[in-house]
Scaffold this motif. Structure first.
Motif, mmCIF file in Angstrom:
data_model
loop_
_atom_site.group_PDB
_atom_site.id
_atom_site.type_symbol
_atom_site.label_atom_id
_atom_site.label_comp_id
_atom_site.label_asym_id
_atom_site.label_seq_id
_atom_site.Cartn_x
_atom_site.Cartn_y
_atom_site.Cartn_z
ATOM 1 N N ILE A 287 0.703 -1.054 0.011
ATOM 2 C CA ILE A 287 -0.125 -0.021 0.002
ATOM 3 C C ILE A 287 0.991 1.084 0.081
ATOM 4 N N GLN A 288 0.894 2.033 -0.898
ATOM 5 C CA GLN A 288 1.369 3.432 -0.980
ATOM 6 C C GLN A 288 0.895 4.494 -0.256
ATOM 7 N N LEU A 289 1.665 4.815 0.811
ATOM 8 C CA LEU A 289 1.085 5.734 1.756
ATOM 9 C C LEU A 289 0.925 7.227 1.094
ATOM 10 N N PRO A 290 0.245 8.113 1.597
ATOM 11 C CA PRO A 290 -0.046 9.470 1.396
ATOM 12 C C PRO A 290 1.306 10.104 1.434
ATOM 13 N N GLU A 291 1.811 11.063 0.810
ATOM 14 C CA GLU A 291 2.769 12.071 1.272
ATOM 15 C C GLU A 291 2.571 12.444 2.409
ATOM 16 N N PRO A 292 3.559 12.556 3.472
ATOM 17 C CA PRO A 292 3.534 13.101 4.449
ATOM 18 C C PRO A 292 3.707 14.736 4.456
ATOM 19 N N VAL A 293 2.772 15.528 5.469
ATOM 20 C CA VAL A 293 2.862 16.763 5.487
ATOM 21 C C VAL A 293 4.327 17.076 6.135
ATOM 22 N N LEU A 294 5.057 18.162 5.614
ATOM 23 C CA LEU A 294 6.096 18.637 6.048
ATOM 24 C C LEU A 294 6.353 20.123 6.821
ATOM 25 N N PRO B 128 -12.279 5.848 13.700
ATOM 26 C CA PRO B 128 -11.251 5.137 12.823
ATOM 27 C C PRO B 128 -10.047 6.023 12.357
ATOM 28 N N PHE B 129 -9.069 5.579 12.038
ATOM 29 C CA PHE B 129 -7.919 6.161 11.576
ATOM 30 C C PHE B 129 -8.116 6.160 9.994
ATOM 31 N N THR B 130 -7.247 7.218 9.522
ATOM 32 C CA THR B 130 -7.177 7.203 8.037
ATOM 33 C C THR B 130 -5.486 6.865 7.546
ATOM 34 N N LEU B 131 -5.562 6.439 6.301
ATOM 35 C CA LEU B 131 -4.130 6.020 5.815
ATOM 36 C C LEU B 131 -3.185 7.391 6.132
ATOM 37 N N LYS B 132 -3.705 8.683 6.053
ATOM 38 C CA LYS B 132 -3.009 9.766 6.132
ATOM 39 C C LYS B 132 -2.438 9.816 7.509
ATOM 40 N N ASP B 133 -3.415 9.453 8.723
ATOM 41 C CA ASP B 133 -2.694 9.371 9.944
ATOM 42 C C ASP B 133 -1.611 8.566 10.169
ATOM 43 N N SER C 122 0.334 7.314 7.858
ATOM 44 C CA SER C 122 1.681 8.004 6.796
ATOM 45 C C SER C 122 2.195 8.883 7.576
ATOM 46 N N GLN C 123 1.418 9.884 8.316
ATOM 47 C CA GLN C 123 2.374 10.920 9.300
ATOM 48 C C GLN C 123 3.205 10.459 10.249
ATOM 49 N N LEU C 124 2.427 9.500 11.048
ATOM 50 C CA LEU C 124 3.002 8.859 12.250
ATOM 51 C C LEU C 124 4.178 8.040 11.980
ATOM 52 N N LEU C 125 4.225 7.044 10.799
ATOM 53 C CA LEU C 125 5.251 6.355 10.410
ATOM 54 C C LEU C 125 6.439 7.124 9.706
ATOM 55 N N TRP C 126 6.193 8.159 9.263
ATOM 56 C CA TRP C 126 7.136 9.301 8.825
ATOM 57 C C TRP C 126 7.847 9.944 9.859
ATOM 58 N N ALA C 127 6.959 10.281 10.856
ATOM 59 C CA ALA C 127 7.615 11.020 11.851
ATOM 60 C C ALA C 127 8.687 10.166 12.646
ATOM 61 N N HIS D 149 7.965 4.863 1.184
ATOM 62 C CA HIS D 149 7.127 4.968 1.979
ATOM 63 C C HIS D 149 5.689 4.429 1.616
ATOM 64 N N GLU D 150 6.050 3.078 1.866
ATOM 65 C CA GLU D 150 4.922 2.052 1.796
ATOM 66 C C GLU D 150 4.820 1.112 3.062
ATOM 67 N N ILE D 151 3.374 0.656 3.134
ATOM 68 C CA ILE D 151 3.535 -0.353 3.887
ATOM 69 C C ILE D 151 3.107 -1.753 3.371
ATOM 70 N N LEU D 152 3.836 -2.884 3.789
ATOM 71 C CA LEU D 152 3.584 -4.416 3.124
ATOM 72 C C LEU D 152 2.805 -5.123 4.119
ATOM 73 N N LYS D 153 1.400 -5.511 3.566
ATOM 74 C CA LYS D 153 0.812 -6.412 4.309
ATOM 75 C C LYS D 153 1.427 -7.848 4.688
ATOM 76 N N ILE D 154 1.719 -8.180 5.915
ATOM 77 C CA ILE D 154 2.363 -9.220 6.277
ATOM 78 C C ILE D 154 1.219 -10.465 6.510
ATOM 79 N N LYS D 155 0.470 -10.013 7.142
ATOM 80 C CA LYS D 155 -1.024 -10.848 7.757
ATOM 81 C C LYS D 155 -2.229 -10.062 7.611
#
Length: 203
Positions: free
Chosen positions: A4-11, A34-39, A41-46, A92-98
């Motif tokens: 899953i390609q994540l949205p670009e983080p806000v800088l 619920p969370f969004t993919l944007k949420d 994305s931003q937390l992982l980037w941080a 800046h992607e996430i890979l589904k493991i399970k």
């Protein structure tokens, strides 16, 4: 495996680092929002996002060897199937493991701390010590632990700026967390960070 390609983080934002430091606190009660993919994305980037063409990241790393991995145990995210995902900071992607909702299992592995299963997601930070110790010997163990603290604090401060609640969790059974994530013994779980929306109270 699904990527899953994540949205670009806000800088940039109007929320200062000083305000994030002032307002950061541990949150253990979450709403069912619920969370969004944007949420995500931003937390992982941080925590571990790439900030430079040479691969430097948001958190410092001894020898730029980057021993950390970050997983998302997702259970309540819009447009994202419940499951376990691994972050790739370079793309800046996430890979589904399970596939499946593993928050309940993670809750059991964390000695019944209910916030682990009640967040929209739970981030898991792991460390591969051998990436550091092959260069720095036993001293490298300390460097990995320090780096995990840097990454976790980045995530917590970013969450504060987004009005997202988080709490760092260190009490869990390592082998059970490994089993849930499906990782080998060379990878050590260091942090669980459940996260979710919460009812803000001014203080």
């Amino acid at each position: 495996m699904k990527i899953i390609q994540l949205p670009e983080p806000v800088l940039d934002s109007n929320f200062s680092i000083e305000n994030a430091l002032l307002k950061r606190k541990s949150i253990r009660e979450f709403l069912k929002t619920p969370f969004t993919l944007k949420d995500i994305s931003q937390l992982l980037w941080a925590a571990q996002g790439v900030t430079h063409s040479e691969g430097f990241r948001t958190a410092p790393s001894a020898g730029t060897l980057y021993p950390l991995e970050i997983y998302v145990v997702a259970g309540n995210v819009i447009d994202l199937e419940s499951g376990i995902y691994k972050y790739n900071p370079f793309s800046h992607e996430i890979l589904k493991i399970k596939a499946g909702n593993f928050r309940e299992e993670l809750f059991q592995a964390a000695l019944g701390q209910e916030w682990v299963k009640n967040g929209a997601v739970c981030f898991v930070i792991t460390g591969v010590y051998s990436r550091i110790t092959r260069k720095y010997g036993n001293r490298g163990i300390r460097y990995v632990d320090m780096e995990a603290g840097h990454a976790a604090q980045n995530l917590l401060l970013q969450a504060t700026a987004l009005d997202i609640g988080c709490v760092p969790v260190g009490a869990f059974y390592d082998n059970l967390v490994r089993e849930i994530l499906g990782i080998g013994t060379e990878e050590f779980p260091l942090y669980l960070i459940p996260a979710g929306r919460y009812k803000s109270v001014n203080f």
